[in-house]
Motif scaffolding. Structure first.
Motif, PDB file in Angstrom:
ATOM      1  N   PRO A   1     -27.926 -84.553 -30.289  1.00  0.00           N
ATOM      2  CA  PRO A   1     -27.756 -85.885 -29.506  1.00  0.00           C
ATOM      3  C   PRO A   1     -28.759 -87.155 -30.211  1.00  0.00           C
TER       4      PRO A   1
ATOM      5  N   ILE B   1     -15.730 -92.312 -25.950  1.00  0.00           N
ATOM      6  CA  ILE B   1     -16.345 -91.791 -25.606  1.00  0.00           C
ATOM      7  C   ILE B   1     -15.390 -90.723 -25.748  1.00  0.00           C
TER       8      ILE B   1
ATOM      9  N   VAL C   1     -20.677 -94.856 -35.008  1.00  0.00           N
ATOM     10  CA  VAL C   1     -20.700 -93.833 -34.207  1.00  0.00           C
ATOM     11  C   VAL C   1     -22.208 -93.451 -33.681  1.00  0.00           C
TER      12      VAL C   1
ATOM     13  N   SER D   1     -24.583 -89.610 -30.102  1.00  0.00           N
ATOM     14  CA  SER D   1     -24.036 -88.412 -29.815  1.00  0.00           C
ATOM     15  C   SER D   1     -24.701 -87.002 -29.562  1.00  0.00           C
ATOM     16  N   ASP D   2     -23.510 -85.731 -29.806  1.00  0.00           N
ATOM     17  CA  ASP D   2     -23.994 -84.708 -29.389  1.00  0.00           C
ATOM     18  C   ASP D   2     -24.026 -84.336 -30.672  1.00  0.00           C
TER      19      ASP D   2
ATOM     20  N   TYR E   1     -24.802 -88.266 -37.423  1.00  0.00           N
ATOM     21  CA  TYR E   1     -23.617 -89.754 -37.268  1.00  0.00           C
ATOM     22  C   TYR E   1     -22.625 -89.303 -38.643  1.00  0.00           C
TER      23      TYR E   1
ATOM     24  N   GLN F   1     -20.360 -84.286 -26.735  1.00  0.00           N
ATOM     25  CA  GLN F   1     -19.660 -85.973 -26.937  1.00  0.00           C
ATOM     26  C   GLN F   1     -19.413 -86.482 -28.080  1.00  0.00           C
ATOM     27  N   ILE F   2     -18.914 -87.532 -28.095  1.00  0.00           N
ATOM     28  CA  ILE F   2     -19.131 -88.578 -28.920  1.00  0.00           C
ATOM     29  C   ILE F   2     -19.075 -89.787 -29.012  1.00  0.00           C
ATOM     30  N   LEU F   3     -19.849 -90.588 -29.235  1.00  0.00           N
ATOM     31  CA  LEU F   3     -19.523 -92.524 -28.852  1.00  0.00           C
ATOM     32  C   LEU F   3     -19.342 -93.313 -30.032  1.00  0.00           C
TER      33      LEU F   3
END
Length: 359
Positions: free
Chosen positions: A2, A141, A175, A178-179, A182, A204-206
């Motif tokens: 992340p 998310i 992006v 995140s895990d 980007y 997880q992706i933000l």
């Protein structure tokens, strides 16, 4: 790894350095086997840069031991191994007071371009009031789950490992923390796509984008185990979709209309109509501050915990906020400083509830 892990964490460290040790194991069905003779690399990462520091080969038992000879209190350290073209990393650590840290084993897997299926286990969308002519900012998310024993890779360079549709008419795509890197998350038509390998476990992706107009229209192209919608609009109403209206949720003094549903099938259509009132300035607390993703992730984890993954996320968030408070409190506005302190206390309480004392 992340992006949150690249923030600076305060640590005492030792002038004589410290060692990182662990094992590399290959998962074979329900069993594991030591990975012998593979090169592991120690990386030092700061806000400004990252670089390999040392490497070694694993022994017959898959063990390794690497040394940080000149610790940097502003850095975090990770160990990586490359297996069948996929890089696997340990969790980040900062310089400790003890002379050696025993890391959790690095687990590596065989790869496949056809299985297992990547599941969308959670999808959270937070829609703010209209900001400007671009419309409403959406912070989303995605929680992807690989429940198999193989790392899923792309079938070829022209196709992603996984993708899903964005709401109709979504503009732009950024992006956040995140895990996945980007660079590996990108827009593909009206979809968000992932090019990076996805190993077993959750990722997880933000995301952030804008939504024009006065409604959200989302057609699901795959099953979603849990869908949450939060709209900063008390007059928002659900026009279509298998979601439950859960009323108004107060988050940091701001009222959000909340809608949620479980076990949504492909083809489900969700339409949310917003109030057509005038523009509203964006609230500073998670759109402006550098740790915006941290704050929202904490809010979501507080209401929808997800086991060990959430606990690990809480720990990283706490360390990041502690870094901001320790290293640059003079750069924070009074209201930001107060918000960070309040969030720190909430994170510590959440960790205690999960059975782990904050370090």
């Amino acid at each position: 790894m992340p992006l949150i892990a690249a923030l600076s964490f305060p640590a005492a460290g030792s002038a004589q350095g410290f060692a990182l040790s662990g094992r590399v194991l290959k998962i074979e069905g329900p069993d594991s086997a030591a990975l012998s003779g593979f090169r592991v690399v120690l990386h030092g990462i700061t806000v400004e840069s990252g670089a390999p520091l040392e490497s070694t080969l694993t022994d017959p038992a898959g063990r390794y031991r690497l040394r940080v000879r000149s610790p940097d209190s502003s850095a975090v350290y990770v160990v990586s191994v490359l297996y069948k073209g996929v890089a696997y990393f340990t969790a980040p650590v900062s310089a400790p007071e003890q002379e050696e840290i025993r890391l959790e084993p690095i687990l590596v897997y065989d790869t496949s371009s056809v299985r297992p299926q990547i599941e969308l286990s959670q999808r959270h969308l937070v829609v703010r009031r209209r900001e400007d002519r671009r419309g409403r900012r959406v912070l989303e998310i995605l929680v992807l789950a690989n429940r198999g024993r193989l790392t899923r890779i792309a079938p070829d360079t022209s196709r992603p490992v996984w993708q899903t549709q964005l709401p109709k008419g979504a503009l732009g795509l950024e992006v956040g923390e995140s895990d996945l890197s980007y660079e590996a998350v990108y827009r593909r038509g009206n979809a968000v796509a992932v090019a990076a390998p996805i190993p077993p476990g959750e990722k997880q992706i933000l995301l952030s984008y804008f939504l024009p107009g006065d409604r959200l229209e989302l057609t699901l192209d795959q099953p979603v185990a849990r869908l949450n919608l939060l709209a900063e609009d008390s007059a928002a109403r659900l026009v279509a979709g298998p979601l439950q209206n859960l009323g108004i949720q107060d988050l940091e003094g701001i009222g959000f209309a909340r809608f949620a549903g479980n076990g949504l099938a492909p083809g489900s259509e969700v339409i949310l109509q917003f109030d057509t009132g005038g523009l509203s300035p964006a609230a500073w607390w998670w759109l402006v501050v550098a740790l915006a993703g941290v704050v929202l992730l904490t809010v979501l984890v507080r209401h929808w915990p997800s086991g060990e993954s959430s606990q690990r996320s809480l720990e990283l968030q706490l360390r990041a906020i502690e870094a901001a408070l320790t290293r640059s409190p003079d750069k924070l506005a009074p209201e930001e400083l107060q918000a960070y302190r309040r969030r720190k206390a909430e994170l510590e309480q959440l960790l205690r509830r999960s059975g782990k004392e904050p370090s």
